[in-house]
Design a protein around this motif. Structure first.
Motif, short mmCIF file in Angstrom:
data_model
loop_
_atom_site.label_atom_id
_atom_site.label_comp_id
_atom_site.label_asym_id
_atom_site.label_seq_id
_atom_site.Cartn_x
_atom_site.Cartn_y
_atom_site.Cartn_z
N ALA A 1 0.83 -1.20 0.00
CA ALA A 1 0.00 0.00 0.00
C ALA A 1 0.87 1.26 0.00
O ALA A 1 0.60 2.22 -0.72
CB ALA A 1 -0.94 0.00 1.21
N ALA A 2 1.91 1.25 0.81
CA ALA A 2 2.82 2.40 0.86
C ALA A 2 3.56 2.56 -0.46
O ALA A 2 3.81 3.69 -0.91
CB ALA A 2 3.81 2.23 2.02
N ALA A 3 3.91 1.44 -1.08
CA ALA A 3 4.62 1.49 -2.37
C ALA A 3 3.72 2.08 -3.45
O ALA A 3 4.18 2.87 -4.29
CB ALA A 3 5.08 0.10 -2.77
N GLN A 4 2.46 1.71 -3.45
CA GLN A 4 1.53 2.25 -4.44
C GLN A 4 1.36 3.76 -4.25
O GLN A 4 1.31 4.51 -5.23
CB GLN A 4 0.18 1.55 -4.32
N LYS A 5 1.28 4.19 -3.00
CA LYS A 5 1.15 5.62 -2.71
C LYS A 5 2.39 6.37 -3.19
O LYS A 5 2.29 7.45 -3.81
CB LYS A 5 0.94 5.82 -1.21
#
Length: 205
Positions: free
Chosen positions: A29-33
């Motif tokens: 999720a953090a990578a997508q953000k």
């Protein structure tokens, strides 16, 4: 007495940590953000990404230790917040190396990449790179430099994925960073731009 209570608390925490599974996992999720932020700023032709935290700023929540209890530094040492089960760490995308790559990619996008994408001469690949789709579709004045532009862009992209993984202390995440960025490049593509599907076939957005 207070020192004995604090020592007992530390011993209990140590025993507890021995029973806790520390999960070092890729924060999807953090990578997508992070990918959305980086790619969006490049496609917006050099718009600055969100500023990195100022010196001394904390990226997580802090709390003062209860009086007589173990210090926060002891707890942090025993259970690193970024790797504790159930945590949601941020992905670091601001280092001198990453910012330099961002600047080069933004400049290249403004000067040549966008027009090549608009004309359908190049497109996004499934592995987070760009490739020549139709050299004849490039504006005549740019045709001679299309391959060198693509090569320079792909060099920066390859460096970017590795740099982000290293900046977050996990070089082994490079392939996952690449995969996440590859998906977001395609999602962020403008209508009319080309991309390759999983079979390597060119599709138009």
């Amino acid at each position: 007495m207070r020192k004995l209570v604090a020592l007992f608390a530390v011993l209990m925490l140590t025993a507890l940590v021995g029973c806790v599974t520390i999960n070092v996992y890729f924060p999807e999720a953090a990578a997508q953000k992070a990918a959305d932020q980086f790619i969006g700023s490049v496609i917006d032709q050099g718009a600055q990404a969100a500023p990195a935290p100022k010196n001394g700023a904390s990226s997580g929540m802090e709390s003062k230790p209860a009086e007589g209890g173990p210090s926060a530094s002891v707890i942090d040492l025993l259970i690193p917040a970024a790797y504790a089960a159930g945590s949601t760490p941020d992905l670091r995308i601001h280092t001198p190396a990453i910012d330099a790559i961002h600047a080069r990619m933004s400049k290249r996008f403004r000067e040549s990449l966008k027009s090549l994408l608009d004309e359908g001469a190049i497109g996004f690949t499934q592995d987070g790179l760009v490739a020549v789709r139709s050299l004849s579709a490039a504006p005549l004045a740019q045709r001679a430099g299309v391959k060198s532009t693509v090569a320079a862009e792909n060099k920066d992209r390859n460096q970017l994925y590795t740099a982000i993984a290293k900046a977050n202390g996990h070089p082994e995440w490079a392939s996952q960073v690449r995969e996440t960025f590859a998906q977001l490049w395609i999602q962020r593509a403008h209508a009319g731009w080309y991309y390759q599907n999983s079979a390597g076939v060119w599709k138009r957005k």
